[in-house]
Design a protein around this motif. Structure first.
Motif, PDB file in Angstrom:
ATOM      1  N   ASN A  73      -3.840 -16.576  -2.652  1.00 29.12           N
ATOM      2  CA  ASN A  73      -3.551 -15.844  -1.408  1.00 29.12           C
ATOM      3  C   ASN A  73      -3.825 -16.720  -0.194  1.00 29.12           C
ATOM      4  O   ASN A  73      -3.053 -16.726   0.773  1.00 29.12           O
ATOM      5  N   GLU A  76      -1.021 -19.244   0.082  1.00 23.68           N
ATOM      6  CA  GLU A  76       0.197 -18.594   0.574  1.00 23.68           C
ATOM      7  C   GLU A  76       0.112 -18.352   2.078  1.00 23.68           C
ATOM      8  O   GLU A  76       1.106 -18.511   2.803  1.00 23.68           O
ATOM      9  N   GLU A  77      -1.059 -17.977   2.569  1.00 26.02           N
ATOM     10  CA  GLU A  77      -1.222 -17.765   4.005  1.00 26.02           C
ATOM     11  C   GLU A  77      -1.039 -19.073   4.776  1.00 26.02           C
ATOM     12  O   GLU A  77      -0.406 -19.085   5.825  1.00 26.02           O
ATOM     13  N   ILE A  79       0.723 -21.681   3.780  1.00 28.86           N
ATOM     14  CA  ILE A  79       2.133 -22.103   3.699  1.00 28.86           C
ATOM     15  C   ILE A  79       2.980 -21.245   4.626  1.00 28.86           C
ATOM     16  O   ILE A  79       3.833 -21.757   5.344  1.00 28.86           O
ATOM     17  N   SER A  80       2.757 -19.947   4.651  1.00 31.08           N
ATOM     18  CA  SER A  80       3.533 -19.077   5.539  1.00 31.08           C
ATOM     19  C   SER A  80       3.176 -19.352   6.997  1.00 31.08           C
ATOM     20  O   SER A  80       4.013 -19.212   7.888  1.00 31.08           O
ATOM     21  N   LYS A  83       5.195 -22.474   8.100  1.00 35.59           N
ATOM     22  CA  LYS A  83       6.612 -22.237   8.238  1.00 35.59           C
ATOM     23  C   LYS A  83       6.932 -21.567   9.558  1.00 35.59           C
ATOM     24  O   LYS A  83       8.008 -21.703  10.085  1.00 35.59           O
ATOM     25  N   LYS A  84       6.002 -20.832  10.115  1.00 36.06           N
ATOM     26  CA  LYS A  84       6.258 -20.133  11.390  1.00 36.06           C
ATOM     27  C   LYS A  84       6.189 -21.112  12.491  1.00 36.06           C
ATOM     28  O   LYS A  84       6.643 -21.649  13.227  1.00 36.06           O
TER      29      LYS A  84
END
Length: 84
Positions: A73, A76-77, A79-80, A83-84
């Motif tokens: 988790n 994933e945070e 990586i996300s 991307k922003k």
């Protein structure tokens, strides 16, 4: 032969036949209980094998996933967030 003697003879034959019948019945009951005991033992063995080869690995996998999920988790945070 007196009637009382015939009665005693008849009673003794009936008791002897009843004893033989009960003995045979108990022997068959012992065989049936032995077979039931064997079936229960084989069922216990099957349950132990299921527990050992299926349930334990699933529980171990679940505990590993619960241990790793916070790291996944978090990754994933990140990586996300990139991307922003």
């Amino acid at each position: 032969m007196e009637t009382i003697n015939i009665l005693y003879l008849t009673l003794s034959v009936c008791v002897a036949l009843l004893t033989i019948f009960l003995s045979i019945t108990l022997i068959y009951l012992m065989f049936i209980l032995r077979d039931v005991s064997k079936a229960i033992d084989s069922a216990k063995d099957a349950i132990e094998k299921v527990n050992e080869y299926i349930t334990r690995p699933i529980l171990m996998t679940k505990s590993v996933i619960e241990f790793i999920m916070p790291f996944i988790n978090h990754a994933e945070e990140k990586i996300s967030g990139k991307k922003k």
